[in-house]
Scaffold this active site. Structure first.
Site, PDB file in Angstrom:
ATOM      1  CG  ASN A  62      -0.570  -0.287   2.490  1.00 28.49           C
ATOM      2  OD1 ASN A  62       0.434  -0.955   2.683  1.00 28.49           O
ATOM      3  ND2 ASN A  62      -1.289   0.226   3.475  1.00 28.49           N
ATOM      4  CD  GLU A  64      -1.662   4.543   4.458  1.00 31.47           C
ATOM      5  OE1 GLU A  64      -1.233   5.381   5.284  1.00 31.47           O
ATOM      6  OE2 GLU A  64      -2.373   3.571   4.775  1.00 31.47           O
ATOM      7  CB  CYS A  73      -5.320  -1.395  -1.821  1.00 27.11           C
ATOM      8  SG  CYS A  73      -6.688  -0.687  -0.919  1.00 27.11           S
ATOM      9  CD  GLU A  75      -5.198  -6.115  -1.348  1.00 21.24           C
ATOM     10  OE1 GLU A  75      -4.742  -4.949  -1.256  1.00 21.24           O
ATOM     11  OE2 GLU A  75      -5.855  -6.660  -0.446  1.00 21.24           O
ATOM     12  CB  CYS A 112     -10.935  -2.727  -0.031  1.00 22.84           C
ATOM     13  SG  CYS A 112     -10.271  -2.060  -1.560  1.00 22.84           S
ATOM     14  CB  CYS A 115      -8.474  -4.722  -3.937  1.00 27.70           C
ATOM     15  SG  CYS A 115      -7.401  -3.336  -3.527  1.00 27.70           S
TER      16      CYS A 115
END
Ligand code: THU
Length: 163
Positions: A62, A64, A73, A75, A112, A115
């Protein structure tokens, strides 16, 4: 009217040592990737590793951003990178490892919704399943045979017709 139960097979390993060797190796790469995540805001680090049909492994973690929604993210970093590096090569599996600086993550964190949708796109594109391995920082490993298993009633390009 009728009711239908939608279900899927979830394989639960007690820990990573129960995994077949190639999946353990993939999870190890996700764990390694997790350790270099850039997650200064959430303090929640995620690593992902995608096993390609050609044997290559593509990692992501990830990333940010001070403008929170601009982050991405693990993934999606991984599958987009895999799509960019190996456009014609299928993806066999994705392993995901999650940990927090604030508490022990000892249950697998499900990807999530965004993803799941992003991984599903590649499954549709390649017409073969992408299996999913999930683990927290320690504890059980969840495996499902296809991202579609955890994205029921998915929206895919078939709804768009011929464009
Ligand atoms: N995160 C992931 O990388 N993957 C997921 O499936 C869930 C959440 C990241 C996004 C954000 O950087 C942090 O975890 C907290 O939401």
């Amino acid at each position: 009217m009728k009711k239908q139960h939608l279900g899927f097979e979830l394989i639960i390993y007690d820990d990573e040592n129960e995994l077949p060797a190639f999946e353990k190796r993939l999870l190890d790469k996700a764990i390694k990737a997790r350790k270099s995540a850039y997650a200064p805001y959430s303090n929640f680090q995620v690593g992902a590793a995608v096993l390609m049909e050609n044997g290559e492994v593509v990692i992501g973690n990830n990333q940010e951003n001070a403008s929170y929604p601009s982050g991405l993210c693990a993934e999606r970093v991984a599958v987009f990178q895999a799509g960019a590096l190996y456009p014609g090569v299928g993806m066999l599996a994705i392993a995901v490892s999650a940990a927090s600086n604030n508490h022990l993550v000892d249950v697998p964190a499900g990807p999530c919704g965004n993803c799941r949708q992003a991984i599903f796109e590649y499954e549709v594109k390649q017409k073969s399943p992408i299996s999913v391995l999930l683990q927290g920082e320690k504890g059980p490993v969840f495996k499902c045979g296809s991202i579609s298993d955890i994205l029921p009633l998915a929206f895919g390009n078939s709804f768009l017709g011929d464009s």
